[in-house]
Design an enzyme around this catalytic site. Structure first.
Site, PDB file in Angstrom:
ATOM      1  N   ASN A  98       0.869  -1.181   0.000  1.00  0.00           N
ATOM      2  CA  ASN A  98       0.000   0.000   0.000  1.00  0.00           C
ATOM      3  C   ASN A  98       0.906   1.232   0.000  1.00  0.00           C
ATOM      4  O   ASN A  98       1.530   1.544   1.011  1.00  0.00           O
ATOM      5  CB  ASN A  98      -0.895  -0.023   1.249  1.00  0.00           C
ATOM      6  CG  ASN A  98      -1.699   1.255   1.386  1.00  0.00           C
ATOM      7  OD1 ASN A  98      -1.783   2.061   0.463  1.00  0.00           O
ATOM      8  ND2 ASN A  98      -2.292   1.452   2.558  1.00  0.00           N
ATOM      9  N   LYS A 110       0.057   4.294  -0.217  1.00  0.00           N
ATOM     10  CA  LYS A 110      -0.552   5.497   0.384  1.00  0.00           C
ATOM     11  C   LYS A 110      -0.353   6.682  -0.576  1.00  0.00           C
ATOM     12  O   LYS A 110      -0.424   6.491  -1.783  1.00  0.00           O
ATOM     13  CB  LYS A 110       0.031   5.734   1.777  1.00  0.00           C
ATOM     14  CG  LYS A 110      -0.019   4.446   2.628  1.00  0.00           C
ATOM     15  CD  LYS A 110       0.246   4.626   4.079  1.00  0.00           C
ATOM     16  CE  LYS A 110       0.079   3.284   4.793  1.00  0.00           C
ATOM     17  NZ  LYS A 110       0.209   3.382   6.237  1.00  0.00           N
ATOM     18  N   HIS A 125      -9.203   1.205   4.910  1.00  0.00           N
ATOM     19  CA  HIS A 125      -7.936   1.408   5.611  1.00  0.00           C
ATOM     20  C   HIS A 125      -8.155   2.353   6.795  1.00  0.00           C
ATOM     21  O   HIS A 125      -8.957   3.278   6.715  1.00  0.00           O
ATOM     22  CB  HIS A 125      -6.891   1.984   4.649  1.00  0.00           C
ATOM     23  CG  HIS A 125      -5.519   1.945   5.242  1.00  0.00           C
ATOM     24  ND1 HIS A 125      -5.075   2.912   6.116  1.00  0.00           N
ATOM     25  CD2 HIS A 125      -4.516   1.037   5.137  1.00  0.00           C
ATOM     26  CE1 HIS A 125      -3.841   2.594   6.505  1.00  0.00           C
ATOM     27  NE2 HIS A 125      -3.491   1.466   5.917  1.00  0.00           N
ATOM     28  N   GLU A 183      -6.543   4.769   7.845  1.00  0.00           N
ATOM     29  CA  GLU A 183      -6.343   6.199   7.535  1.00  0.00           C
ATOM     30  C   GLU A 183      -7.590   6.783   6.871  1.00  0.00           C
ATOM     31  O   GLU A 183      -7.904   7.955   7.063  1.00  0.00           O
ATOM     32  CB  GLU A 183      -5.086   6.370   6.664  1.00  0.00           C
ATOM     33  CG  GLU A 183      -3.819   6.145   7.488  1.00  0.00           C
ATOM     34  CD  GLU A 183      -2.647   5.564   6.722  1.00  0.00           C
ATOM     35  OE1 GLU A 183      -2.639   5.591   5.476  1.00  0.00           O
ATOM     36  OE2 GLU A 183      -1.720   5.049   7.394  1.00  0.00           O
ATOM     37  N   GLU A 200      -5.012  -4.822  10.601  1.00  0.00           N
ATOM     38  CA  GLU A 200      -4.009  -3.772  10.778  1.00  0.00           C
ATOM     39  C   GLU A 200      -4.269  -3.051  12.099  1.00  0.00           C
ATOM     40  O   GLU A 200      -5.070  -2.111  12.144  1.00  0.00           O
ATOM     41  CB  GLU A 200      -4.086  -2.755   9.633  1.00  0.00           C
ATOM     42  CG  GLU A 200      -3.736  -3.327   8.281  1.00  0.00           C
ATOM     43  CD  GLU A 200      -3.124  -2.273   7.368  1.00  0.00           C
ATOM     44  OE1 GLU A 200      -2.116  -2.576   6.726  1.00  0.00           O
ATOM     45  OE2 GLU A 200      -3.635  -1.128   7.319  1.00  0.00           O
ATOM     46  N   GLY A 222       2.953   2.372  10.749  1.00  0.00           N
ATOM     47  CA  GLY A 222       3.911   3.465  10.596  1.00  0.00           C
ATOM     48  C   GLY A 222       4.655   3.806  11.876  1.00  0.00           C
ATOM     49  O   GLY A 222       5.298   4.843  11.964  1.00  0.00           O
ATOM     50  N   SER A 259       3.818  -2.081  10.224  1.00  0.00           N
ATOM     51  CA  SER A 259       5.277  -2.150  10.405  1.00  0.00           C
ATOM     52  C   SER A 259       5.869  -3.500  10.002  1.00  0.00           C
ATOM     53  O   SER A 259       6.782  -4.014  10.657  1.00  0.00           O
ATOM     54  CB  SER A 259       5.662  -1.788  11.834  1.00  0.00           C
ATOM     55  OG  SER A 259       5.295  -0.436  12.113  1.00  0.00           O
TER      56      SER A 259
HETATM   57  P1  13P Z   1       3.441   0.477   7.576  1.00  0.00           P
HETATM   58  O1  13P Z   1       3.912  -0.823   6.984  1.00  0.00           O
HETATM   59  O2  13P Z   1       4.163   1.673   7.068  1.00  0.00           O
HETATM   60  O3  13P Z   1       3.352   0.407   9.082  1.00  0.00           O
HETATM   61  O4  13P Z   1       1.923   0.678   7.060  1.00  0.00           O
HETATM   62  C1  13P Z   1       1.014  -0.357   7.209  1.00  0.00           C
HETATM   63  C2  13P Z   1      -0.197  -0.039   6.437  1.00  0.00           C
HETATM   64  O5  13P Z   1      -0.953   0.844   6.796  1.00  0.00           O
HETATM   65  C3  13P Z   1      -0.457  -0.792   5.200  1.00  0.00           C
HETATM   66  O6  13P Z   1      -1.738  -0.569   4.724  1.00  0.00           O
END
Ligand code: 13P
Length: 231
Positions: A6, A8, A84, A86, A154, A160, A190
């Protein structure tokens, strides 16, 4: 095993082209990249399997800023992430809108990676199972056990932050999610080349949804190799 990257809000078309020119996925694992909308066509042209990061439930209409499943199919995308954290946190996504997006995408023939996960506060107050149950059941009510549906666990506190869930904690959450909705479950939060193998070794971890470590061809390929050697 499915490993999805992903991206983002990173990588426009030029950076996407550069990534695809160097990235070499190993055999024996399904690999997906999910770039921003404007980079989808570039990614599709590379021959990789490409997902969008969201999708609207209507096929067309007055929905400024949204993209529909038929539009994604037209550019050659094979699926979409929905729900997601976010999107839930910053863009008002709810269990209802996530479910509607997931249903429309699967109906249109797109693969769906539907994300669920608890916040740190929710985990600390012992609400993890309740939160997961509510999120998963909303998806289940809309989509059922559709063969195009995959879930992603997640935990919000692991995204992150460099704070990965332990393999045991991930396994426990994945088993719980599958008890509610028996579909493959990816782990996200992560995931890095040095922790991928131990997470993917858990019986109910069916792949990974990778954020930061999917932006570099080498680190993403290393995670894909960890999956390929397990399957
Ligand atoms: P990270 O791997 O940067 O922690 O992000 C995870 C994520 O949100 C994947 O959709």
């Amino acid at each position: 095993m499915l490993i999805a990257g992903n991206w983002k809000m990173y990588k426009g078309p030029a950076e996407t082209r550069a990534f695809c020119a160097t990235f070499e996925p190993p055999d024996g694992v399904d690999v997906v990249i999910a770039p921003p909308y404007v980079s989808l066509a570039e990614a599709v042209a590379s021959g990789l399997t490409v997902y969008a990061q969201s999708v609207h439930w209507a096929s067309a209409g007055a929905y400024t800023g949204e993209i529909s499943a038929p539009m994604l199919l037209e550019v050659g995308a094979a699926g979409a992430i929905v729900g997601h954290s976010e999107r839930r946190q910053y863009f008002g996504e709810t269990d209802e809108t996530v479910a509607r997006r997931a249903f429309a995408a699967a109906e249109a023939g797109l693969g769906v990676i539907a994300c669920v996960g608890e916040s740190e506060e929710e985990r600390e107050s012992g609400q993890t199972e309740l939160v997961l149950r509510v999120q998963v059941e909303a998806i289940k009510d809309a989509v059922g056990t559709h063969e195009l549906l995959v879930l992603a666990y997640e935990p919000v506190w692991a995204i992150g932050t460099g704070r990965t869930a332990t393999p045991e904690l991930a396994q426990e959450a994945h088993a719980f999610i599958k008890s509610l909705l028996p579909r493959p479950v990816l782990y996200g939060g992560s995931v890095k080349p040095d922790n991928a193998a131990e997470l993917l070794a858990e019986p109910d971890v069916d792949g990974a949804l990778v954020g930061g470590a999917s932006l570099e061809p080498d680190s993403f390929a290393a995670i894909c190799r960890a999956a390929s050697s397990r399957s």
